[in-house]
Motif scaffolding. Sequence first.
Motif, PDB file in Angstrom:
ATOM      1  N   ALA A   1       3.649   9.983  -9.495  1.00 57.09           N
ATOM      2  CA  ALA A   1       3.238  10.087 -10.894  1.00 57.09           C
ATOM      3  C   ALA A   1       2.460  11.371 -11.145  1.00 57.09           C
ATOM      4  O   ALA A   1       2.693  12.072 -12.141  1.00 57.09           O
ATOM      5  CB  ALA A   1       2.402   8.879 -11.293  1.00 57.09           C
ATOM      6  N   VAL A   2       1.553  11.696 -10.247  1.00 56.87           N
ATOM      7  CA  VAL A   2       0.764  12.921 -10.408  1.00 56.87           C
ATOM      8  C   VAL A   2       1.657  14.150 -10.309  1.00 56.87           C
ATOM      9  O   VAL A   2       1.596  15.050 -11.150  1.00 56.87           O
ATOM     10  CB  VAL A   2      -0.369  12.972  -9.360  1.00 56.87           C
ATOM     11  N   VAL A   3       2.494  14.182  -9.295  1.00 60.99           N
ATOM     12  CA  VAL A   3       3.376  15.348  -9.105  1.00 60.99           C
ATOM     13  C   VAL A   3       4.358  15.478 -10.264  1.00 60.99           C
ATOM     14  O   VAL A   3       4.597  16.578 -10.774  1.00 60.99           O
ATOM     15  CB  VAL A   3       4.116  15.252  -7.750  1.00 60.99           C
ATOM     16  N   GLY A   4       4.924  14.359 -10.719  1.00 60.09           N
ATOM     17  CA  GLY A   4       5.850  14.403 -11.848  1.00 60.09           C
ATOM     18  C   GLY A   4       5.191  14.874 -13.126  1.00 60.09           C
ATOM     19  O   GLY A   4       5.748  15.676 -13.882  1.00 60.09           O
ATOM     20  N   GLY A   5       3.987  14.385 -13.393  1.00 64.96           N
ATOM     21  CA  GLY A   5       3.268  14.798 -14.598  1.00 64.96           C
ATOM     22  C   GLY A   5       2.892  16.263 -14.583  1.00 64.96           C
ATOM     23  O   GLY A   5       3.078  16.982 -15.575  1.00 64.96           O
TER      24      GLY A   5
ATOM     25  N   ILE B   1       4.803  12.635 -20.002  1.00 62.54           N
ATOM     26  CA  ILE B   1       4.939  11.181 -19.876  1.00 62.54           C
ATOM     27  C   ILE B   1       6.200  10.834 -19.091  1.00 62.54           C
ATOM     28  O   ILE B   1       6.191   9.984 -18.196  1.00 62.54           O
ATOM     29  CB  ILE B   1       4.965  10.519 -21.272  1.00 62.54           C
ATOM     30  N   TRP B   2       7.307  11.494 -19.420  1.00 61.25           N
ATOM     31  CA  TRP B   2       8.550  11.224 -18.703  1.00 61.25           C
ATOM     32  C   TRP B   2       8.465  11.691 -17.257  1.00 61.25           C
ATOM     33  O   TRP B   2       9.043  11.090 -16.352  1.00 61.25           O
ATOM     34  CB  TRP B   2       9.742  11.865 -19.400  1.00 61.25           C
ATOM     35  N   GLY B   3       7.719  12.755 -17.023  1.00 60.50           N
ATOM     36  CA  GLY B   3       7.515  13.211 -15.652  1.00 60.50           C
ATOM     37  C   GLY B   3       6.723  12.203 -14.832  1.00 60.50           C
ATOM     38  O   GLY B   3       7.021  11.948 -13.675  1.00 60.50           O
ATOM     39  N   VAL B   4       5.710  11.611 -15.471  1.00 60.95           N
ATOM     40  CA  VAL B   4       4.898  10.606 -14.796  1.00 60.95           C
ATOM     41  C   VAL B   4       5.739   9.365 -14.478  1.00 60.95           C
ATOM     42  O   VAL B   4       5.698   8.835 -13.367  1.00 60.95           O
ATOM     43  CB  VAL B   4       3.665  10.229 -15.661  1.00 60.95           C
ATOM     44  N   VAL B   5       6.516   8.927 -15.461  1.00 56.61           N
ATOM     45  CA  VAL B   5       7.342   7.729 -15.258  1.00 56.61           C
ATOM     46  C   VAL B   5       8.391   7.973 -14.171  1.00 56.61           C
ATOM     47  O   VAL B   5       8.563   7.163 -13.256  1.00 56.61           O
ATOM     48  CB  VAL B   5       8.002   7.295 -16.585  1.00 56.61           C
ATOM     49  N   GLY B   6       9.084   9.089 -14.271  1.00 58.07           N
ATOM     50  CA  GLY B   6      10.108   9.405 -13.267  1.00 58.07           C
ATOM     51  C   GLY B   6       9.516   9.631 -11.896  1.00 58.07           C
ATOM     52  O   GLY B   6      10.042   9.157 -10.885  1.00 58.07           O
ATOM     53  N   GLY B   7       8.394  10.338 -11.838  1.00 55.60           N
ATOM     54  CA  GLY B   7       7.731  10.584 -10.561  1.00 55.60           C
ATOM     55  C   GLY B   7       7.241   9.304  -9.912  1.00 55.60           C
ATOM     56  O   GLY B   7       7.336   9.138  -8.698  1.00 55.60           O
ATOM     57  N   ALA B   8       6.719   8.388 -10.730  1.00 53.88           N
ATOM     58  CA  ALA B   8       6.243   7.110 -10.195  1.00 53.88           C
ATOM     59  C   ALA B   8       7.406   6.297  -9.628  1.00 53.88           C
ATOM     60  O   ALA B   8       7.280   5.680  -8.568  1.00 53.88           O
ATOM     61  CB  ALA B   8       5.517   6.320 -11.274  1.00 53.88           C
ATOM     62  N   ALA B   9       8.534   6.309 -10.326  1.00 53.36           N
ATOM     63  CA  ALA B   9       9.697   5.555  -9.844  1.00 53.36           C
ATOM     64  C   ALA B   9      10.220   6.126  -8.530  1.00 53.36           C
ATOM     65  O   ALA B   9      10.473   5.376  -7.567  1.00 53.36           O
ATOM     66  CB  ALA B   9      10.801   5.563 -10.902  1.00 53.36           C
ATOM     67  N   VAL B  10      10.353   7.441  -8.466  1.00 54.04           N
ATOM     68  CA  VAL B  10      10.846   8.073  -7.242  1.00 54.04           C
ATOM     69  C   VAL B  10       9.831   7.896  -6.111  1.00 54.04           C
ATOM     70  O   VAL B  10      10.196   7.616  -4.966  1.00 54.04           O
ATOM     71  CB  VAL B  10      11.149   9.568  -7.489  1.00 54.04           C
ATOM     72  N   GLY B  11       8.553   8.033  -6.435  1.00 57.31           N
ATOM     73  CA  GLY B  11       7.511   7.864  -5.421  1.00 57.31           C
ATOM     74  C   GLY B  11       7.451   6.454  -4.874  1.00 57.31           C
ATOM     75  O   GLY B  11       7.272   6.252  -3.673  1.00 57.31           O
ATOM     76  N   ALA B  12       7.586   5.462  -5.745  1.00 59.71           N
ATOM     77  CA  ALA B  12       7.564   4.065  -5.285  1.00 59.71           C
ATOM     78  C   ALA B  12       8.749   3.785  -4.371  1.00 59.71           C
ATOM     79  O   ALA B  12       8.601   3.136  -3.324  1.00 59.71           O
ATOM     80  CB  ALA B  12       7.578   3.113  -6.475  1.00 59.71           C
ATOM     81  N   ALA B  13       9.925   4.272  -4.750  1.00 58.77           N
ATOM     82  CA  ALA B  13      11.109   4.078  -3.910  1.00 58.77           C
ATOM     83  C   ALA B  13      10.939   4.788  -2.563  1.00 58.77           C
ATOM     84  O   ALA B  13      11.296   4.242  -1.514  1.00 58.77           O
ATOM     85  CB  ALA B  13      12.351   4.581  -4.626  1.00 58.77           C
TER      86      ALA B  13
ATOM     87  N   GLN C   1       0.821  -1.210   0.000  1.00 52.78           N
ATOM     88  CA  GLN C   1       0.000   0.000   0.000  1.00 52.78           C
ATOM     89  C   GLN C   1       0.853   1.256   0.000  1.00 52.78           C
ATOM     90  O   GLN C   1       0.572   2.201  -0.739  1.00 52.78           O
ATOM     91  CB  GLN C   1      -0.935   0.004   1.212  1.00 52.78           C
ATOM     92  N   ARG C   2       1.895   1.274   0.811  1.00 46.67           N
ATOM     93  CA  ARG C   2       2.746   2.471   0.879  1.00 46.67           C
ATOM     94  C   ARG C   2       3.541   2.665  -0.409  1.00 46.67           C
ATOM     95  O   ARG C   2       3.742   3.786  -0.860  1.00 46.67           O
ATOM     96  CB  ARG C   2       3.668   2.381   2.088  1.00 46.67           C
ATOM     97  N   THR C   3       3.995   1.576  -1.006  1.00 43.01           N
ATOM     98  CA  THR C   3       4.733   1.678  -2.264  1.00 43.01           C
ATOM     99  C   THR C   3       3.813   2.170  -3.382  1.00 43.01           C
ATOM    100  O   THR C   3       4.183   3.049  -4.160  1.00 43.01           O
ATOM    101  CB  THR C   3       5.358   0.321  -2.639  1.00 43.01           C
ATOM    102  N   LEU C   4       2.616   1.624  -3.461  1.00 48.04           N
ATOM    103  CA  LEU C   4       1.662   2.041  -4.485  1.00 48.04           C
ATOM    104  C   LEU C   4       1.211   3.484  -4.269  1.00 48.04           C
ATOM    105  O   LEU C   4       1.084   4.244  -5.231  1.00 48.04           O
ATOM    106  CB  LEU C   4       0.451   1.105  -4.502  1.00 48.04           C
ATOM    107  N   SER C   5       0.987   3.872  -3.033  1.00 47.55           N
ATOM    108  CA  SER C   5       0.606   5.250  -2.740  1.00 47.55           C
ATOM    109  C   SER C   5       1.716   6.218  -3.146  1.00 47.55           C
ATOM    110  O   SER C   5       1.453   7.262  -3.742  1.00 47.55           O
ATOM    111  CB  SER C   5       0.304   5.429  -1.253  1.00 47.55           C
ATOM    112  N   GLY C   6       2.942   5.858  -2.829  1.00 48.72           N
ATOM    113  CA  GLY C   6       4.074   6.700  -3.223  1.00 48.72           C
ATOM    114  C   GLY C   6       4.190   6.820  -4.726  1.00 48.72           C
ATOM    115  O   GLY C   6       4.430   7.910  -5.266  1.00 48.72           O
ATOM    116  N   ALA C   7       3.996   5.706  -5.428  1.00 49.15           N
ATOM    117  CA  ALA C   7       4.070   5.736  -6.891  1.00 49.15           C
ATOM    118  C   ALA C   7       2.956   6.585  -7.477  1.00 49.15           C
ATOM    119  O   ALA C   7       3.179   7.358  -8.421  1.00 49.15           O
ATOM    120  CB  ALA C   7       3.998   4.317  -7.447  1.00 49.15           C
ATOM    121  N   SER C   8       1.766   6.491  -6.932  1.00 51.12           N
ATOM    122  CA  SER C   8       0.640   7.277  -7.431  1.00 51.12           C
ATOM    123  C   SER C   8       0.856   8.769  -7.216  1.00 51.12           C
ATOM    124  O   SER C   8       0.666   9.576  -8.132  1.00 51.12           O
ATOM    125  CB  SER C   8      -0.653   6.853  -6.740  1.00 51.12           C
ATOM    126  N   ILE C   9       1.252   9.122  -6.023  1.00 47.91           N
ATOM    127  CA  ILE C   9       1.498  10.532  -5.724  1.00 47.91           C
ATOM    128  C   ILE C   9       2.651  11.054  -6.565  1.00 47.91           C
ATOM    129  O   ILE C   9       2.589  12.154  -7.126  1.00 47.91           O
ATOM    130  CB  ILE C   9       1.775  10.725  -4.221  1.00 47.91           C
TER     131      ILE C   9
END
Length: 95
Positions: A35-39, A50-62, A25-33
């Motif tokens: 992705a939105v912030v990056g986009g 698109i690259w902002g979403v991908v990068g934001g999702a990766a950083v958020g998941a980590a 749940q925490r990993t998915l929440s981080g990825a979702s947040i």
Amino acid sequence: MKKIIAITAVAAAIAGCSNMSNTEQRTLSGASIGAVVGGVGTAIFHGNPIWGVVGGAAVGAASGYAYDAYKKNEGANYDAGYNAGKNNQPNKAPN
């Protein structure tokens, strides 16, 4: 019709997350947040969203995964201190 589809999609998304562990749940929440912030961030600065979403999702998941590890360590330290106090022994919290 669009409202019914939107409500069904939201209900399915919420029901799909009910069997997840705290780590998931925490990993998915981080990825979702992330992705939105990056986009939004790349759209504001005229980049490719698109690259902002991908990068934001990766950083958020980590970040979500790291936060989960922190919370688990915090809980283990609390439990160790609680048990030591309950048994009148010195605290031997894990490092």
